[in-house]
Design an enzyme around this catalytic site. Sequence first.
Site, PDB file in Angstrom:
ATOM      1  N   GLU A  40     -37.423  11.997  -0.995  1.00 45.90           N
ATOM      2  CA  GLU A  40     -36.991  11.933   0.406  1.00 45.90           C
ATOM      3  C   GLU A  40     -37.125  13.319   1.026  1.00 45.90           C
ATOM      4  OE1 GLU A  40     -32.864  11.601   2.975  1.00 45.90           O
ATOM      5  OE2 GLU A  40     -32.968  10.506   1.055  1.00 45.90           O
ATOM      6  N   ARG A  44     -35.791  18.061   8.835  1.00 50.10           N
ATOM      7  CA  ARG A  44     -34.918  19.094   9.398  1.00 50.10           C
ATOM      8  C   ARG A  44     -35.651  20.405   9.646  1.00 50.10           C
ATOM      9  NH1 ARG A  44     -29.886  18.644   5.123  1.00 50.10           N
ATOM     10  NH2 ARG A  44     -29.715  16.366   5.099  1.00 50.10           N
ATOM     11  N   THR A  68     -33.204  11.978   7.295  1.00 52.08           N
ATOM     12  CA  THR A  68     -32.683  12.446   8.582  1.00 52.08           C
ATOM     13  C   THR A  68     -33.448  11.791   9.734  1.00 52.08           C
ATOM     14  OG1 THR A  68     -32.413  14.581   7.441  1.00 52.08           O
ATOM     15  CG2 THR A  68     -31.688  14.475   9.718  1.00 52.08           C
ATOM     16  N   LYS A 128     -27.874   3.338   2.315  1.00 52.99           N
ATOM     17  CA  LYS A 128     -27.466   4.666   1.872  1.00 52.99           C
ATOM     18  C   LYS A 128     -25.964   4.781   2.131  1.00 52.99           C
ATOM     19  CE  LYS A 128     -28.342   9.581   2.846  1.00 52.99           C
ATOM     20  NZ  LYS A 128     -29.334  10.528   3.420  1.00 52.99           N
TER      21      LYS A 128
END
Length: 207
Positions: A40, A44, A68, A128
């Site tokens: 993953e 960011r 994100t 998640k």
Amino acid sequence: MSIEKILRSAPVVPVVVIDNIDDAVPLAQALYNGGLRALEITLRTPVAAQAVKLMKAALPDAYVGTGTVINRETFQASVDAGADFMVSPGVNDELLALAADTDIPFLPGAATPSEVMKLASHGFSFLKFFPAEAAGGTAMLKSINGPLPQVKFCPTGGISLATAPNYLALPNVVCVGGTWMLDKTLIANKDWTAIEHLARQACELNR
């Protein structure tokens, strides 16, 4: 490809932050060689989307996804990068609508029973659980499993090599997300052999 297949590919999904694009491929290679098949890459940093493309080209058998994913911009960036899957720390109606129109596996985040119920009502059976430790950890997941046993989780947030087995022992946990194998000093020193060792250690955790 299903999100279940991706999540079950290894006990741990490393949550990767790429600051230096030159680190992207050797870092991904080290994690993959250690047995971690799903990566993953968090959106960011300015080079994150480029890193996804490079990793996918270098490791066609890995699952390279984005994290994100929080709005239309990051969702589209994931699509454009060719992400194999997308992960969100939470959920909103915009993301639900976008996810309904794509074939890319989507793992939305939840931290409360109400959020789990909402996502289950939209057809999501894999979520998640974030932020795992701050949101109640294994005790919360045990409680959620009572009324909602059909939903399975990838807990992420504050999990370590020492605590990961406690999560993996739960019936509603398929894998965990973690960063402990991504030691910043090792990455700065480009010690990919040490990273691979940490990845292998994570991969050997029992589920």
